[in-house]
Design a protein around this motif. Structure first.
Motif, short mmCIF file in Angstrom:
data_model
loop_
_atom_site.label_atom_id
_atom_site.label_comp_id
_atom_site.label_asym_id
_atom_site.label_seq_id
_atom_site.Cartn_x
_atom_site.Cartn_y
_atom_site.Cartn_z
N LEU A 56 0.84 -1.20 0.00
CA LEU A 56 0.00 0.00 0.00
C LEU A 56 0.88 1.26 0.00
N LEU A 57 1.92 1.26 0.81
CA LEU A 57 2.83 2.41 0.86
C LEU A 57 3.59 2.56 -0.44
N ILE A 58 4.09 1.45 -0.99
CA ILE A 58 4.86 1.49 -2.25
C ILE A 58 4.01 2.06 -3.38
N PHE A 59 2.80 1.56 -3.53
CA PHE A 59 1.97 2.00 -4.64
C PHE A 59 1.43 3.41 -4.43
N THR A 60 1.17 3.78 -3.19
CA THR A 60 0.71 5.15 -2.93
C THR A 60 1.80 6.16 -3.26
N LEU A 61 3.02 5.89 -2.79
CA LEU A 61 4.14 6.76 -3.14
C LEU A 61 4.39 6.74 -4.64
N GLY A 62 4.30 5.55 -5.24
CA GLY A 62 4.53 5.42 -6.67
C GLY A 62 3.56 6.23 -7.50
N VAL A 63 2.30 6.31 -7.05
CA VAL A 63 1.30 7.11 -7.75
C VAL A 63 1.75 8.57 -7.84
N PHE A 64 2.18 9.13 -6.72
CA PHE A 64 2.56 10.54 -6.71
C PHE A 64 3.84 10.78 -7.51
N VAL A 65 4.77 9.84 -7.43
CA VAL A 65 6.02 9.99 -8.19
C VAL A 65 5.75 9.90 -9.69
N MET A 66 4.98 8.89 -10.11
CA MET A 66 4.73 8.71 -11.54
C MET A 66 3.80 9.79 -12.10
N ARG A 67 2.89 10.27 -11.30
CA ARG A 67 2.06 11.38 -11.77
C ARG A 67 2.92 12.61 -12.00
N SER A 68 3.86 12.86 -11.08
CA SER A 68 4.78 13.99 -11.26
C SER A 68 5.63 13.81 -12.51
N ALA A 69 6.13 12.59 -12.70
CA ALA A 69 6.93 12.32 -13.90
C ALA A 69 6.12 12.54 -15.17
N GLY A 70 4.87 12.09 -15.16
CA GLY A 70 4.01 12.28 -16.31
C GLY A 70 3.76 13.74 -16.61
N CYS A 71 3.59 14.56 -15.58
CA CYS A 71 3.36 15.99 -15.78
C CYS A 71 4.60 16.66 -16.36
N LEU A 112 11.61 8.88 -12.61
CA LEU A 112 11.49 7.48 -13.06
C LEU A 112 12.41 6.58 -12.25
N ALA A 113 13.61 7.05 -11.95
CA ALA A 113 14.55 6.25 -11.16
C ALA A 113 13.99 6.00 -9.76
N LEU A 114 13.39 7.03 -9.16
CA LEU A 114 12.80 6.88 -7.83
C LEU A 114 11.64 5.88 -7.87
N ALA A 115 10.81 5.96 -8.91
CA ALA A 115 9.70 5.01 -9.05
C ALA A 115 10.23 3.59 -9.21
N PHE A 116 11.31 3.43 -9.96
CA PHE A 116 11.87 2.09 -10.17
C PHE A 116 12.43 1.52 -8.88
N VAL A 117 13.02 2.37 -8.05
CA VAL A 117 13.52 1.91 -6.74
C VAL A 117 12.36 1.36 -5.91
N LEU A 118 11.22 2.05 -5.95
CA LEU A 118 10.05 1.56 -5.21
C LEU A 118 9.60 0.20 -5.73
N VAL A 119 9.59 0.03 -7.06
CA VAL A 119 9.14 -1.23 -7.66
C VAL A 119 10.08 -2.38 -7.29
N LEU A 120 11.34 -2.09 -7.06
CA LEU A 120 12.31 -3.14 -6.72
C LEU A 120 11.95 -3.86 -5.42
N PHE A 121 11.08 -3.27 -4.62
CA PHE A 121 10.65 -3.90 -3.37
C PHE A 121 9.44 -4.82 -3.57
N THR A 122 9.06 -5.06 -4.83
CA THR A 122 7.93 -5.94 -5.11
C THR A 122 8.44 -7.29 -5.62
N ASN A 123 7.97 -7.75 -6.78
CA ASN A 123 8.41 -9.04 -7.31
C ASN A 123 8.78 -8.91 -8.79
N ALA A 124 9.26 -10.00 -9.36
CA ALA A 124 9.79 -9.96 -10.74
C ALA A 124 8.72 -9.56 -11.75
N LEU A 125 7.50 -10.09 -11.61
CA LEU A 125 6.44 -9.78 -12.56
C LEU A 125 6.11 -8.29 -12.52
#
Length: 298
Positions: A56-71, A112-125
């Motif tokens: 929940l924390l990873i995806f919530t933070l990821g939302v704000f990071v990726m939304r910022s990147a998209g903007c 994008l690098a920050l978002a990728f760091v967050l994803v690294l705490f999940t799984n391969a898929l």
């Protein structure tokens, strides 16, 4: 919020930091919430309960990071040929010349690098899926030059967190994940068409494309059809997940919220269309509250 953040910085850095924060739309949180709610829908649906707190924390933070990147990449793509020609966007940092292309690309890469760091705490898929999400975020801003369906691409970019959430929670991509993904494409097309209606005349003069331009005088009718189809998709998701009654109360509330949006855009007034766009935050919240309560009482 921006004033509070900037007050912690030395005075000489505040102007530049303000431009970067505005470039990331940190002063306009509604867009991030429109990305957050579908992500939370996916996490609760995937977990069939309250999701793991770490995810929940990873995806919530990821939302704000990726939304910022998209903007950031959106303004990079639009600053010269579109934003500078539209009254509402002419004051944005890149359109006004306060942030350079190099600075914007550097900021985009860092996010994008920050978002990728967050994803690294999940799984391969989930990590594999993240590359598709990054590509969609980078491609979307340029699609409005070549297709009137840029809002559909935005829906795919915003909704890619849905299969990622299912992958992170279940390490699989069940049909329910793709049903929610398609529902979010409909949802994004609804609210971004309302958003595009604000600048439709100026977009036409600048040569930009959007669903608001494509739909023309049939915009309200087509938005209504999209709303009905979205509601049907979310109804199917709820029945497929065997949810309890609070979810369907939330769905009923959404019917009322969509009806209010149709009333807002009835005259196609610019500010009313913008209000309708912002109002979709309540749609996302209503559906999430209904979903969370349905899982809680089961």
């Amino acid at each position: 919020m921006l004033d509070w953040l900037l007050a912690r910085l030395p005075t000489r850095y505040r102007g530049r930091a303000h431009d970067y924060l505005v470039l990331m739309r940190m002063d306009r949180p509604v867009g991030a919430l429109l990305l957050l709610w579908p992500t939370w829908w996916a996490l609760w649906f995937a977990a069939n309960d309250f999701p793991p707190i770490g995810l929940l924390l990873i995806f919530t933070l990821g939302v704000f990071v990726m939304r910022s990147a998209g903007c950031v990449i959106n303004d990079y793509a639009d600053h010269g040929w579109l934003d500078a020609k539209v009254e509402r966007t002419a004051g944005r940092p890149m359109a006004a010349g306060r942030v350079s292309k190099k600075e914007a690309l550097t900021l985009f890469g860092g996010l994008l690098a920050l978002a990728f760091v967050l994803v690294l705490f999940t799984n391969a898929l989930t990590i594999q899926l993240s590359f598709v999400g990054a590509a969609l975020a980078a491609i979307y801003p340029f699609t409005k030059r070549v297709t009137h369906l840029a809002q559909v691409v935005l829906g795919a970019a915003f909704g890619w967190s849905i299969p990622m959430a299912f992958a992170a929670v279940t390490n699989s991509l069940p049909p329910l994940a793709w049903l929610l993904f398609l529902a979010n494409i409909l949802f994004s097309t609804i609210y971004d068409t309302e958003y595009a209606m604000v600048d439709r005349d100026e977009d036409i003069r600048a040569g930009a494309k959007s669903t608001a331009i494509l739909f023309g005088d049939a915009d309200r009718v087509i938005i209504g059809v999209l709303m009905a189809t979205f509601l049907l998709a979310m109804l199917l998701a709820g029945t497929r997940a065997h949810l309890a009654w609070p979810y369907f109360v939330g769905l009923a509330a959404t019917v009322g919220l969509f009806g209010y949006q149709q009333w807002l855009i009835r005259a196609r007034d610019r500010m009313a269309c913008f209000a309708a766009f912002r109002h979709n935050n309540w749609v996302g919240l209503a559906l999430w509250v209904g979903l969370a309560m349905a899982l809680a009482v089961r």
